[in-house]
Scaffold this active site. Sequence first.
Site, PDB file in Angstrom:
ATOM      1  N   ASP A   1      23.684  -1.184  34.187  1.00  0.00           N
ATOM      2  CA  ASP A   1      23.657  -2.069  35.530  1.00  0.00           C
ATOM      3  C   ASP A   1      22.609  -3.427  34.787  1.00  0.00           C
ATOM      4  O   ASP A   1      21.812  -3.496  33.992  1.00  0.00           O
ATOM      5  CB  ASP A   1      23.214  -0.794  36.618  1.00  0.00           C
ATOM      6  CG  ASP A   1      23.400  -2.036  37.763  1.00  0.00           C
ATOM      7  OD1 ASP A   1      24.007  -2.803  37.679  1.00  0.00           O
ATOM      8  OD2 ASP A   1      22.435  -1.512  39.546  1.00  0.00           O
TER       9      ASP A   1
ATOM     10  N   GLU B   1      23.761  -8.237  33.615  1.00  0.00           N
ATOM     11  CA  GLU B   1      25.023  -6.588  34.144  1.00  0.00           C
ATOM     12  C   GLU B   1      25.364  -6.722  32.607  1.00  0.00           C
ATOM     13  O   GLU B   1      25.561  -5.405  32.344  1.00  0.00           O
ATOM     14  CB  GLU B   1      26.193  -7.174  35.453  1.00  0.00           C
ATOM     15  CG  GLU B   1      25.295  -6.871  36.879  1.00  0.00           C
ATOM     16  CD  GLU B   1      26.213  -7.057  38.394  1.00  0.00           C
ATOM     17  OE1 GLU B   1      26.228  -6.798  39.310  1.00  0.00           O
ATOM     18  OE2 GLU B   1      27.058  -7.956  37.450  1.00  0.00           O
TER      19      GLU B   1
ATOM     20  N   ASP C   1      28.484  -0.278  38.547  1.00  0.00           N
ATOM     21  CA  ASP C   1      29.475  -1.009  40.103  1.00  0.00           C
ATOM     22  C   ASP C   1      29.275  -2.222  39.736  1.00  0.00           C
ATOM     23  O   ASP C   1      29.619  -2.792  40.966  1.00  0.00           O
ATOM     24  CB  ASP C   1      27.780  -0.237  40.757  1.00  0.00           C
ATOM     25  CG  ASP C   1      26.789  -0.924  40.529  1.00  0.00           C
ATOM     26  OD1 ASP C   1      26.473  -1.893  40.323  1.00  0.00           O
ATOM     27  OD2 ASP C   1      25.470  -0.154  40.714  1.00  0.00           O
TER      28      ASP C   1
ATOM     29  N   ASP D   1      20.234   1.995  37.822  1.00  0.00           N
ATOM     30  CA  ASP D   1      19.694   1.149  38.495  1.00  0.00           C
ATOM     31  C   ASP D   1      18.319   1.075  38.857  1.00  0.00           C
ATOM     32  O   ASP D   1      17.171   0.110  38.226  1.00  0.00           O
ATOM     33  CB  ASP D   1      20.579   1.305  39.830  1.00  0.00           C
ATOM     34  CG  ASP D   1      19.925   0.755  40.939  1.00  0.00           C
ATOM     35  OD1 ASP D   1      20.349  -0.926  41.409  1.00  0.00           O
ATOM     36  OD2 ASP D   1      19.209   0.539  41.733  1.00  0.00           O
TER      37      ASP D   1
ATOM     38  N   HIS E   1      26.526  42.256  31.756  1.00  0.00           N
ATOM     39  CA  HIS E   1      26.248  44.306  30.685  1.00  0.00           C
ATOM     40  C   HIS E   1      25.321  44.720  31.300  1.00  0.00           C
ATOM     41  O   HIS E   1      24.898  44.676  32.223  1.00  0.00           O
ATOM     42  CB  HIS E   1      25.686  43.775  29.236  1.00  0.00           C
ATOM     43  CG  HIS E   1      24.463  42.774  29.314  1.00  0.00           C
ATOM     44  ND1 HIS E   1      23.663  43.713  29.895  1.00  0.00           N
ATOM     45  CD2 HIS E   1      24.383  41.401  28.853  1.00  0.00           C
ATOM     46  CE1 HIS E   1      22.187  42.772  29.331  1.00  0.00           C
ATOM     47  NE2 HIS E   1      22.572  41.413  28.946  1.00  0.00           N
TER      48      HIS E   1
ATOM     49  N   GLU F   1      24.240  36.172  24.351  1.00  0.00           N
ATOM     50  CA  GLU F   1      23.783  35.337  24.106  1.00  0.00           C
ATOM     51  C   GLU F   1      23.201  34.415  23.854  1.00  0.00           C
ATOM     52  O   GLU F   1      22.771  34.071  22.790  1.00  0.00           O
ATOM     53  CB  GLU F   1      22.821  36.126  24.780  1.00  0.00           C
ATOM     54  CG  GLU F   1      21.463  35.989  25.692  1.00  0.00           C
ATOM     55  CD  GLU F   1      21.601  35.334  27.411  1.00  0.00           C
ATOM     56  OE1 GLU F   1      22.243  34.032  27.845  1.00  0.00           O
ATOM     57  OE2 GLU F   1      21.614  35.694  28.185  1.00  0.00           O
TER      58      GLU F   1
END
Length: 448
Positions: free
Chosen positions: A9, A50, A75, A124, A252, A328
Site C-alpha cells: 500500500d 502505491e 487495495d 496500510d 492420546h 508432537e
Amino acid sequence: MPRLVVEADGGSRGNPGPAGYGAVVLDPETGETLAECAEYIGVATNNVAEYRGLIAGLKAARELDAEAAVEVRMDSKLVVEQMSGRWKIKHPDMKPLAAEAAAVLPRGRVTYEWIPRERNRHADRLANEAMDAGRDGRQWEPSASAAALDASAARTLATPPPSGPPGDAAAGAAAVRAALAASPAAAGASAATAAATAPATAGPASAVLPAPAAEGVPAPAEGAPAAGAPKAGRGWGPADLGPPSTLVLLRHGETALTPQKRFSGSGGSDPELSAAGRRQAYAVAEALAARGTVQTVVSSPLRRCRETAQAVADRLGLRVTVEEGLREVDFGAWEGLTFGEVQQRYPDDLQAWLDSPKAAPTGGGESFAAATRRISAARDRLLAAHRGRTVLLVTHVTPVKILVRLALGAPPESLFRMELAAASLSAVAYYGDGNASVRLLNDTSHLR
C-alpha cells in the site's frame, strides 16, 4: 514451486503531499510475516506511493526466494488492473514505475488480486508509520513498528489457490467463489449454500462423528435448500462433491506428565500411558466401536499414541499404521518442564515463542511454523490415500490444533486459544472442492 504473498500500500497526505509506502511478505501456509518494508518518499501522489510499495514488496519477496511464485494483494484497483494488463497506463509518471515492478520477477510468476482496504491493514499501517516518521524528520525503523500486531487479529490468512490441497479454509472459499461465479443462480443461492456447509454443533461422539462414506454428504443445515430444490451451482451438489474424507482426531490418553501440565513433545522421554490413560483409551475405543464409522487407524510414532491407537484398533478389528508426520513438536530444553519453570529459566525464549510461530523452543526445538508445514504434508498424504473414508488419527495436542486451525482459516495465535483434554475427540471433514468443515472439537463425553 514455493509461494509467497505480498500485500502493499501507499499513501499521500495531500495527493500530492508527504507520502510513504508499506509492504509485507507473508507465508501463504501459516499467514506469518516473513518481511516488512516501509519508507517515507517525500512529496508524491497516492498512486506513485502505491507503485513504490509494490516494487518494494516484490523485491523483498525476491530476496526471500527468487524462485517463488508471488501473489500480490493491494487495495489499489488502478495498480492491480494496470499490472494485470487489463487497463492501459496513460500517466507518464506511472509508466516507469510499472516497468520497474514488472522487471523484478518474471511476469508468469506474479499474480495480482484486489482486496478491500480493511484486508490490507498491515501494509496500510506500515505506510502510515513511514509518513509519520517523515513528518518527524526521520526514516521508518522496523524495530519501532507495531503494524504486525495491529493487523494480526484482522488479517484473513494468505489464500492458497483453489487447486491446492484440501483442508485450508481459504482454499475452500476460493473454490466456492469460483463455483458461484460460474453459476447463473449464484447471487440468489449464495446465502443458502453457505448455510449448507456450516459445521455441525458439537455434542456426544455418537451423534456428531460422521456416518460412513456410503451415507454420503451430511444433511443440509437449517435454512439450507430443501430436498429437491435447485442446486446452487457447480461444485455444490452431492453428485459433484461426493462423500467427504473425514479425519477423526484423537489426542492420546494421559501419561504421568499430563496432569502435571509438563511439556511433553517428541524430544523428551517418550512416556507410556498411565493407568488413567489406559482407562481413557479403552473408553474411547468403546465409543468409536459403538459408532462404527472408523475405517482406518493411523498413529503418531510416539509410545503414548501407539498404545492409545492399539487399544482402539483391537476393539475395532483394525491394524495401526504409523505416520511420522503426526508426532508432537520437539520442545527442546523445555521437555519435562512446566510452563512456570520455563518462564523462570528461559523468559526471553518463551516470550518469543508466544509472540511468533517462527520462534522455536530453547535448545533446537521445532517452531509452530515448521510443525505446520510438516503436519500439512502429513494431512495431504493421508487424504490422498483415503479419499471418501473416515480415518482415526491418534496424535497430540499440537497436531490436532494445527489441523483445526487450518480448516478454520484461523490465525497462528489461535493455537493458544483451544483446549484439548487427554483422550478427547475432534473431527474435520474435507470435501472435493477444497472446503473443510470442523465437525467436532474436544469432545470428552465418552469419558464421563
